[in-house]
Motif scaffolding. Structure first.
Motif, PDB file in Angstrom:
ATOM      1  N   HIS A  74       0.826  -1.201   0.000  1.00 31.19           N
ATOM      2  CA  HIS A  74       0.000   0.000   0.000  1.00 31.19           C
ATOM      3  C   HIS A  74       0.868   1.262   0.000  1.00 31.19           C
ATOM      4  N   THR A 129       2.266   1.574  -3.675  1.00 35.27           N
ATOM      5  CA  THR A 129       1.249   2.018  -4.630  1.00 35.27           C
ATOM      6  C   THR A 129       0.834   3.453  -4.350  1.00 35.27           C
ATOM      7  N   ARG A 151       1.030   6.373  -7.102  1.00 32.81           N
ATOM      8  CA  ARG A 151      -0.090   7.246  -7.455  1.00 32.81           C
ATOM      9  C   ARG A 151       0.286   8.723  -7.310  1.00 32.81           C
ATOM     10  N   LYS A 164      -1.329   5.339 -13.018  1.00 29.61           N
ATOM     11  CA  LYS A 164      -2.267   5.537 -11.915  1.00 29.61           C
ATOM     12  C   LYS A 164      -3.303   4.419 -11.871  1.00 29.61           C
ATOM     13  N   SER A 165      -3.824   4.018 -13.041  1.00 30.96           N
ATOM     14  CA  SER A 165      -4.813   2.945 -13.110  1.00 30.96           C
ATOM     15  C   SER A 165      -4.228   1.618 -12.636  1.00 30.96           C
ATOM     16  N   SER A 200      -1.701   1.255 -10.605  1.00 29.72           N
ATOM     17  CA  SER A 200      -1.483   1.356  -9.159  1.00 29.72           C
ATOM     18  C   SER A 200      -2.770   1.078  -8.395  1.00 29.72           C
ATOM     19  N   GLN A 201      -3.883   1.620  -8.865  1.00 31.08           N
ATOM     20  CA  GLN A 201      -5.177   1.390  -8.229  1.00 31.08           C
ATOM     21  C   GLN A 201      -5.581  -0.083  -8.306  1.00 31.08           C
ATOM     22  N   SER A 256      -3.583  -2.024  -5.788  1.00 30.10           N
ATOM     23  CA  SER A 256      -4.141  -1.819  -4.447  1.00 30.10           C
ATOM     24  C   SER A 256      -5.389  -2.661  -4.229  1.00 30.10           C
ATOM     25  N   MET A 257      -6.244  -2.730  -5.265  1.00 29.03           N
ATOM     26  CA  MET A 257      -7.470  -3.517  -5.146  1.00 29.03           C
ATOM     27  C   MET A 257      -7.146  -4.993  -4.963  1.00 29.03           C
TER      28      MET A 257
END
Length: 346
Positions: A26, A29, A33, A61-62, A64-65, A68-69
């Motif tokens: 986390h 990432t 971001r 950015k996408s 990285s998200q 995280s998910m």
């Protein structure tokens, strides 16, 4: 450490490692971001020259998200699985430990039963001794002295007894086996003792009565288990009762040897109480020497004769009801072992 305890330890380590690594992911990432956001800002400042870079920053950015998910989902699944594994391991630990303690408790009470079975045989046998019978059939100083000498001979061979008493039908002690040690026994009345009344009411020489463990002032406040049966005319099995023979089992050292002799590891001995209780839960022997004849253990076992439970303080209690031995049915006593696990096992 048992395999079950190893499972618990590994599950807890998995949870800790998962939490640590997910926090790192986390953090990474989050940094990515932030860099993507800064890159988008700079791309907008560059105008047309920065459009391609803006697309790349947006994709970063996408991604990285998405990472995280996935990390969140992975954390939830791993922690959940580790928690289930830990619960399973703890259940196994409790079952293994509890079953072992219950088996040890049963072994304790079986040893006591076998020992007390012999006491029930002794009292029925000695009540037919000719010197004992004669002391009541032909009461006089000579027959009383002869009975006392005979009881003394018996006591010299059976060291588990404190004393043996010949009691007449009115409840008066007429002879004892250790007059030197207990000179005030002869002449004492035990007419009000429940065990005396029950012994006089036995139907034949095969029956006997026994009293729960207690401290007896006439025997220097020693803890005794009293066994008694009727002395009958001519020593016949069906003869009429003419008095009672009472034998006083030296309970404390015999019981202590049993509760202290339970096979426990050195570590377990520091966190374990091995107990014998009467039918009401009153402690009559304890490996730590505490609460004897004063403390009560709740016997809320739901009618089970053997088993284990986890107490409110986290300790595990194994228990077993007396099964009796041969013709000795037992008195509803329990063997109880209470163990507080070490903190490393909790």
């Amino acid at each position: 450490m048992s395999n079950a305890e190893r499972i618990v330890e590994l599950a807890e380590k998995v949870s800790l490692v998962t939490e640590s690594k997910m926090n790192q992911i986390h953090a990474i990432t989050g940094s990515v971001r932030m860099l993507a956001l800064n890159a988008l800002i700079e791309a907008h400042r560059a105008g047309d020259h920065g459009r391609g870079f803006a697309v790349v920053a947006s994709e970063v950015k996408s991604i990285s998200q998405a990472i995280s998910m996935v990390a969140n989902e992975l954390q939830q699944e791993l922690v959940g699985r580790a928690s289930d594994l830990s619960s399973l391991g703890r259940g196994l630990v409790e079952h293994v430990r509890g079953t072992r303690l219950a088996d040890l408790a049963l072994n304790m009470i079986e040893i006591i039963d076998r020992n007390l079975y012999e006491r029930s045989c002794d009292v029925r046998w000695w009540a037919t001794d000719s010197a004992v019978v004669d002391a009541l059939s032909n009461p006089c100083e000579q027959t009383a002295r002869r009975a006392s000498q005979r009881l003394g001979v018996i006591l010299s061979s059976y060291t588990v007894y404190l004393d043996l008493w010949v009691i007449d039908a009115k409840g008066r002690v007429v002879a004892n086996g250790r007059p030197d040690r207990y000179p005030n026994a002869v002449g004492r009345s035990v007419a009000g003792a429940e065990w005396f009344a029950k012994s006089m009411a036995t139907r034949n020489g095969g029956e006997f009565t026994v009293a729960d463990v207690c401290s007896m002032d006439s025997l220097a406040d020693a803890q005794v288990a009293t066994y008694a049966t009727a002395i009958r005319e001519n020593g016949d099995e069906d003869g009429s009762p003419i008095g009672t023979l009472a034998i006083f089992f030296d309970w404390e050292p015999q019981a202590r040897a049993v509760v202290e002799g339970v096979r426990l590891s050195a570590d377990e001995k520091t966190t374990t109480r091995c107990l014998l209780t009467d039918a009401s839960g009153r402690i009559i022997a304890a490996s730590d020497g505490k609460g004897i004849l004063t403390e009560t253990v709740p016997l809320n076992f739901g009618g089970k004769t053997i088993g284990h439970s986890v107490r409110s303080d986290g300790s595990v209690m194994g228990y077993a009801l007396t099964p009796g031995y041969e013709t000795y049915e037992g008195l509803g006593w329990y063997g109880v072992i209470i163990q507080t696990p070490h903190s490393s096992n909790n």
